[in-house]
Design a protein around this motif. Structure first.
Motif, mmCIF file in Angstrom:
data_model
loop_
_atom_site.group_PDB
_atom_site.id
_atom_site.type_symbol
_atom_site.label_atom_id
_atom_site.label_comp_id
_atom_site.label_asym_id
_atom_site.label_seq_id
_atom_site.Cartn_x
_atom_site.Cartn_y
_atom_site.Cartn_z
ATOM 1 N N LEU A 153 67.244 33.585 76.829
ATOM 2 C CA LEU A 153 68.050 32.220 78.074
ATOM 3 C C LEU A 153 67.659 32.516 79.110
ATOM 4 O O LEU A 153 67.900 34.071 79.409
ATOM 5 N N CYS A 154 68.545 32.064 79.908
ATOM 6 C CA CYS A 154 68.060 31.922 81.381
ATOM 7 C C CYS A 154 68.542 30.045 82.004
ATOM 8 O O CYS A 154 68.023 29.858 81.166
ATOM 9 N N ASP A 156 68.576 27.887 84.578
ATOM 10 C CA ASP A 156 66.981 26.779 84.941
ATOM 11 C C ASP A 156 68.263 26.007 85.874
ATOM 12 O O ASP A 156 69.453 25.764 86.198
ATOM 13 N N MET A 157 67.213 25.840 86.999
ATOM 14 C CA MET A 157 67.698 25.337 88.542
ATOM 15 C C MET A 157 67.925 24.104 88.386
ATOM 16 O O MET A 157 69.437 23.214 88.306
ATOM 17 N N ASP A 158 67.761 22.910 87.493
ATOM 18 C CA ASP A 158 67.668 21.781 87.008
ATOM 19 C C ASP A 158 68.824 21.319 86.225
ATOM 20 O O ASP A 158 69.510 20.662 85.250
ATOM 21 N N GLN A 159 69.284 22.131 85.332
ATOM 22 C CA GLN A 159 70.286 23.183 83.969
ATOM 23 C C GLN A 159 71.455 22.301 84.506
ATOM 24 O O GLN A 159 71.969 23.003 85.776
ATOM 25 N N GLU A 160 72.439 21.205 83.237
ATOM 26 C CA GLU A 160 73.665 21.299 84.035
ATOM 27 C C GLU A 160 74.399 22.555 84.191
ATOM 28 O O GLU A 160 74.034 23.232 82.997
ATOM 29 N N PRO A 161 76.117 22.820 84.885
ATOM 30 C CA PRO A 161 76.373 24.688 84.292
ATOM 31 C C PRO A 161 76.920 23.620 83.224
ATOM 32 O O PRO A 161 78.146 23.311 82.511
#
Length: 173
Positions: A153-154, A156-161
Motif C-alpha cells: 500500500l502506498c 498515489d499523488m492522483d489518488q482521491e483522499p
C-alpha cells in the motif's frame, strides 16, 4: 447539577437544598449500575439465578423447563420453553419497572430473527446489505482474496483522499 436561577440570586437562601422529585437521575454514570443492581435483586427475589458466565443473563429451571432473560442496555429478551413462566415474569416485571411488551423478537443487535415450523433462524443479511449500501459496494462481486497477496500500500499523488471517519466507522462495524 446546577441550582435553579432563583436559588442563586437570593442571599438568604444559602443553606437550603433542592429536593429531587424523581427516583433516578438520568445521565449520571452511576444510574445504569444502580438500575441493574435493583433489577438483579428483583430477578433473584422472583426465583431466577444470575449466570456465572454472562452477567446480564438470568435463568430459571423448573421440572425440565427453562426460562432465560437477558438484558442489553434498555432491552430485555425473554425466551424459553415455559410460556406460563414467561407470562408470570412479564407481569412481575411490569409491576416492578416501567416497561412495555414489543411482541415476538424480530430484530436485535443487528440480528434478524425469523421463526418457522422447523426452527428459529438468525441472519445478519439486513445489516450487511445496509453496510454495502452505505459504502457504495452493493453491486460488487465476491472474490476469495479481495486484495492480491503481498500488495504494497502506498499513497498515489492522483489518488482521491481517504475519508478517515468513514474508514474508522466501517472498521468498527
Amino acid at each position: 447539577m446546577d441550582l435553579p436561577p432563583e436559588c442563586n440570586s437570593a442571599p438568604n437562601k444559602k443553606n437550603q437544598v433542592c429536593k429531587l422529585r424523581k427516583k433516578s437521575l438520568y445521565g449520571l454514570k452511576q444510574s445504569p449500575m444502580a438500575w441493574f443492581g435493583r433489577f438483579t435483586k428483583s430477578m433473584k427475589n422472583f426465583g431466577y439465578t444470575h449466570s456465572n458466565s454472562y452477567h446480564t443473563l438470568f435463568l430459571k429451571r423448573d421440572e425440565g423447563k427453562l426460562t432465560a432473560l437477558i438484558v442489553y442496555v434498555d432491552d430485555i429478551i425473554v425466551t424459553g420453553n415455559d410460556a406460563e413462566e414467561q407470562l408470570k415474569l412479564q407481569k412481575y416485571l411490569s409491576q416492578e419497572f416501567e416497561m412495555k411488551d414489543l411482541g415476538d423478537l424480530k430484530y436485535s443487535l443487528k440480528i434478524e430473527v425469523a421463526r418457522s415450523k422447523t426452527g428459529i433462524f438468525l441472519s445478519q443479511r439486513k445489516y450487511v446489505m445496509d453496510l454495502f449500501t452505505e459504502t457504495g459496494m452493493l453491486e460488487c462481486k465476491p472474490v476469495d482474496t479481495p486484495i492480491e497477496m503481498n500488495y504494497k500500500l502506498c499513497e498515489d499523488m492522483d489518488q482521491e483522499p481517504t475519508n478517515k471517519e468513514q474508514y474508522q466507522r466501517l472498521v468498527g462495524r
